[in-house]
Write a protein that holds these residues in place. Structure first.
Motif, PDB file in Angstrom:
ATOM      1  N   UNK A 143      10.408  18.250 -21.390  1.00  0.00           N
ATOM      2  CA  UNK A 143      10.653  17.904 -22.596  1.00  0.00           C
ATOM      3  C   UNK A 143      11.726  19.287 -22.993  1.00  0.00           C
ATOM      4  N   UNK A 144      12.048  20.083 -21.903  1.00  0.00           N
ATOM      5  CA  UNK A 144      12.804  21.302 -22.447  1.00  0.00           C
ATOM      6  C   UNK A 144      14.320  20.704 -22.017  1.00  0.00           C
ATOM      7  N   UNK A 145      15.334  21.355 -22.426  1.00  0.00           N
ATOM      8  CA  UNK A 145      16.805  21.155 -22.283  1.00  0.00           C
ATOM      9  C   UNK A 145      17.026  21.457 -20.725  1.00  0.00           C
ATOM     10  N   UNK A 146      17.759  20.117 -20.260  1.00  0.00           N
ATOM     11  CA  UNK A 146      18.037  20.194 -18.862  1.00  0.00           C
ATOM     12  C   UNK A 146      19.547  20.355 -18.513  1.00  0.00           C
ATOM     13  N   UNK A 147      19.698  21.257 -17.425  1.00  0.00           N
ATOM     14  CA  UNK A 147      20.970  21.588 -16.982  1.00  0.00           C
ATOM     15  C   UNK A 147      21.551  20.896 -15.943  1.00  0.00           C
ATOM     16  N   UNK A 148      20.786  20.593 -14.766  1.00  0.00           N
ATOM     17  CA  UNK A 148      21.404  19.847 -13.703  1.00  0.00           C
ATOM     18  C   UNK A 148      20.183  18.976 -13.307  1.00  0.00           C
ATOM     19  N   UNK A 149      20.677  17.754 -12.653  1.00  0.00           N
ATOM     20  CA  UNK A 149      19.884  16.796 -12.221  1.00  0.00           C
ATOM     21  C   UNK A 149      20.210  16.167 -10.890  1.00  0.00           C
ATOM     22  N   UNK A 150      19.413  15.866 -10.017  1.00  0.00           N
ATOM     23  CA  UNK A 150      19.586  15.319  -8.853  1.00  0.00           C
ATOM     24  C   UNK A 150      18.852  13.722  -8.748  1.00  0.00           C
ATOM     25  N   UNK A 151      19.779  12.790  -8.846  1.00  0.00           N
ATOM     26  CA  UNK A 151      19.041  11.506  -8.730  1.00  0.00           C
ATOM     27  C   UNK A 151      19.275  11.038  -7.162  1.00  0.00           C
ATOM     28  N   UNK A 152      18.057  10.976  -6.541  1.00  0.00           N
ATOM     29  CA  UNK A 152      17.958  10.608  -5.150  1.00  0.00           C
ATOM     30  C   UNK A 152      16.674   9.678  -4.854  1.00  0.00           C
ATOM     31  N   UNK A 153      16.085   8.999  -5.805  1.00  0.00           N
ATOM     32  CA  UNK A 153      14.958   7.950  -5.677  1.00  0.00           C
ATOM     33  C   UNK A 153      15.382   6.611  -5.377  1.00  0.00           C
ATOM     34  N   UNK A 165      15.775  10.652 -19.390  1.00  0.00           N
ATOM     35  CA  UNK A 165      16.050  11.919 -19.636  1.00  0.00           C
ATOM     36  C   UNK A 165      17.175  12.414 -20.377  1.00  0.00           C
ATOM     37  N   UNK A 166      17.895  11.159 -20.710  1.00  0.00           N
ATOM     38  CA  UNK A 166      19.270  11.702 -21.468  1.00  0.00           C
ATOM     39  C   UNK A 166      19.204  12.467 -22.713  1.00  0.00           C
ATOM     40  N   UNK A 167      18.093  12.104 -23.738  1.00  0.00           N
ATOM     41  CA  UNK A 167      18.018  13.060 -24.854  1.00  0.00           C
ATOM     42  C   UNK A 167      17.769  14.375 -24.744  1.00  0.00           C
ATOM     43  N   UNK A 168      17.282  14.839 -23.340  1.00  0.00           N
ATOM     44  CA  UNK A 168      17.226  16.150 -22.972  1.00  0.00           C
ATOM     45  C   UNK A 168      18.402  16.823 -22.439  1.00  0.00           C
ATOM     46  N   UNK A 169      19.296  15.967 -22.059  1.00  0.00           N
ATOM     47  CA  UNK A 169      20.449  16.950 -21.242  1.00  0.00           C
ATOM     48  C   UNK A 169      21.149  17.636 -22.263  1.00  0.00           C
ATOM     49  N   UNK A 170      21.391  18.936 -21.907  1.00  0.00           N
ATOM     50  CA  UNK A 170      22.167  19.878 -22.864  1.00  0.00           C
ATOM     51  C   UNK A 170      23.532  19.481 -22.297  1.00  0.00           C
ATOM     52  N   UNK A 171      24.433  19.854 -23.522  1.00  0.00           N
ATOM     53  CA  UNK A 171      25.892  19.466 -23.531  1.00  0.00           C
ATOM     54  C   UNK A 171      26.369  20.395 -22.088  1.00  0.00           C
ATOM     55  N   UNK A 172      27.247  19.671 -21.311  1.00  0.00           N
ATOM     56  CA  UNK A 172      27.518  20.342 -20.124  1.00  0.00           C
ATOM     57  C   UNK A 172      26.650  20.127 -18.825  1.00  0.00           C
ATOM     58  N   UNK A 197      30.040   6.296 -23.123  1.00  0.00           N
ATOM     59  CA  UNK A 197      28.660   6.703 -22.999  1.00  0.00           C
ATOM     60  C   UNK A 197      28.378   8.226 -23.049  1.00  0.00           C
ATOM     61  N   UNK A 198      29.587   9.034 -23.075  1.00  0.00           N
ATOM     62  CA  UNK A 198      29.473  10.592 -23.205  1.00  0.00           C
ATOM     63  C   UNK A 198      29.290  11.213 -21.904  1.00  0.00           C
ATOM     64  N   UNK A 199      30.046  10.923 -21.029  1.00  0.00           N
ATOM     65  CA  UNK A 199      30.164  11.389 -19.742  1.00  0.00           C
ATOM     66  C   UNK A 199      31.595  11.628 -19.007  1.00  0.00           C
ATOM     67  N   UNK A 200      31.790  12.672 -18.194  1.00  0.00           N
ATOM     68  CA  UNK A 200      33.126  12.689 -17.434  1.00  0.00           C
ATOM     69  C   UNK A 200      32.461  12.562 -16.080  1.00  0.00           C
ATOM     70  N   UNK A 201      32.841  11.562 -15.233  1.00  0.00           N
ATOM     71  CA  UNK A 201      32.270  11.421 -14.078  1.00  0.00           C
ATOM     72  C   UNK A 201      33.426  11.145 -12.773  1.00  0.00           C
ATOM     73  N   UNK A 202      32.951  11.539 -11.610  1.00  0.00           N
ATOM     74  CA  UNK A 202      33.979  11.341 -10.412  1.00  0.00           C
ATOM     75  C   UNK A 202      33.162  11.201  -9.074  1.00  0.00           C
ATOM     76  N   UNK A 203      33.681  10.507  -8.257  1.00  0.00           N
ATOM     77  CA  UNK A 203      33.091  10.347  -7.240  1.00  0.00           C
ATOM     78  C   UNK A 203      33.670  11.240  -5.907  1.00  0.00           C
ATOM     79  N   UNK A 204      32.893  11.627  -4.939  1.00  0.00           N
ATOM     80  CA  UNK A 204      33.154  12.681  -3.969  1.00  0.00           C
ATOM     81  C   UNK A 204      32.421  12.063  -2.540  1.00  0.00           C
ATOM     82  N   UNK A 205      33.650  11.943  -1.764  1.00  0.00           N
ATOM     83  CA  UNK A 205      33.099  11.557  -0.407  1.00  0.00           C
ATOM     84  C   UNK A 205      31.980  12.356   0.153  1.00  0.00           C
ATOM     85  N   UNK A 217      27.843  15.729 -18.658  1.00  0.00           N
ATOM     86  CA  UNK A 217      27.285  15.435 -20.077  1.00  0.00           C
ATOM     87  C   UNK A 217      28.388  16.129 -21.044  1.00  0.00           C
ATOM     88  N   UNK A 218      29.009  15.123 -21.842  1.00  0.00           N
ATOM     89  CA  UNK A 218      30.111  15.951 -22.800  1.00  0.00           C
ATOM     90  C   UNK A 218      29.397  16.533 -23.962  1.00  0.00           C
TER      91      UNK A 218
END
Ligand code: SAM
Length: 218
Positions: A143-153, A165-172, A197-205, A217-218
Motif C-alpha cells: 500500500x506504500x507509494x511505488x517507484x519502480x516496477x518489474x513485470x515478468x510473470x 498497483x496503479x493507484x499506488x504508483x507515484x508520479x514518475x 491512460x497517463x503514461x509515456x512509453x517506449x520499447x527497447x530491443x 507514470x505521468x
C-alpha cells in the motif's frame, strides 16, 4: 565504494544462477519442454514450470540496477520472482542506495523457497520481501507509494497486475515489462501506449528479437 552488484557474495550468487539457467536452456539432457494444457490455471503452469529459471537478460538486469540507483525509490515491486535473478539486481541497487525495499511475488512454492535461499546467500534478504501466491492478490498488500516496477510473470497478466498497483504508483514511477514481443502482452502495450491512460512509453530491443517496454507514470 565498491558496488554490491560486482561484490561478493552477490556477484558469485548471480553468476552461479545464470550458469545454471544457461545450462538448463542449452542442455538437451535438461528437463523436458513442458507441454501446457490449454486450460491450465496460472498456478498449474507455475507448478509445471517450477524447475525453469526463465531470467531477465544481464542487460535488462543492468538497466534495472541503473534505473534504481538513479531514482532511489523507497518501494520496488516485482511480478514474477522465479529463482531471484532479477531480484538480485534490484536488491543490489537498493543496498547501494542505502534506502528502499523490494516486494516480489511468486506462485511456485518451490521457487519461493529457492529464491529465499538465494537472497540470503547473496546477503540481501533484509531488503527483500517475497510474497508467496498470485500477484493479482498478493500485491494488494503493498500500500506504500511505488517507484519502480518489474513485470515478468505470466504475460497476459501484465495488465491486471498493473491495474491493481496503479493507484499506488507515484508520479514518475517507471515500469519495466519484459518479453514484450509476445502476443499476449498486446493488451498491456495498447494500454501504456495510449497517452489518455497517463503514461509515456517506449520499447527497447533486448536479447535477440525480444524487447522490454519502459513506461513512466505521468
Ligand atoms: C519469467 S519468470 C520470472 C523470472 C525472474 N523475474 C528472473 O528474472 O529471474 C516468471 C515467473 O512468474 C511466476 N508467475 C507467473 N504468474 C504469476 C502470478 N500470477 N503471481 C505470481 N507469480 C507468477 C512464475 O511462476 C515464474 O516463476
Amino acid at each position: 565504494m565498491t558496488a554490491t552488484i560486482v561484490s561478493e557474495p552477490l556477484a558469485a550468487t548471480l553468476a552461479g544462477l545464470y550458469e545454471r539457467a544457461e545450462e538448463q536452456r542449452s542442455s538437451a539432457s535438461g528437463p523436458p519442454r513442458v507441454q501446457l494444457p490449454a486450460d491450465a490455471t496460472a498456478q498449474h503452469r507455475a507448478d509445471l514450470m517450477s524447475d525453469r529459471y526463465m531470467p531477465i537478460s544481464p542487460d535488462t538486469g543492468t538497466l534495472l540496477y541503473t534505473m534504481i540507483r538513479a531514482a532511489r525509490p523507497e518501494v520496488v515491486v516485482e511480478f514474477g520472482t522465479s529463482y531471484g535473478i532479477s531480484g538480485l539486481y534490484i536488491a543490489a541497487a537498493l543496498r547501494d542506495n542505502g534506502i528502499g525495499h523490494l516486494y516480489t511475488t511468486e506462485l511456485s512454492s518451490k521457487k519461493v523457497t529457492a529464491a529465499t535461499r538465494n537472497f540470503e546467500q547473496a546477503g540481501v534478504a533484509d531488503v527483500v520481501t517475497i510474497l508467496p501466491g498470485d500477484a493479482r492478490e498478493t500485491l494488494a498488500s503493498v500500500t506504500e507509494s511505488i517507484g519502480i516496477v518489474l513485470l515478468d510473470g505470466w504475460k497476459e497478466m501484465y495488465l491486471p497486475v498493473l491495474a491493481l498497483i496503479e493507484p499506488n504508483l507515484r508520479s514518475g514511477a517507471t515500469i519495466v515489462a519484459d518479453n514484450t514481443t509476445r502476443a499476449d502482452v498486446a493488451p498491456y502495450l495498447d494500454y501504456v501506449r495510449d497517452p489518455g491512460n497517463g503514461y509515456m512509453s517506449m520499447s527497447m530491443g533486448a536479447r535477440g528479437h525480444d524487447a522490454v517496454e519502459i513506461s513512466c507514470r505521468l
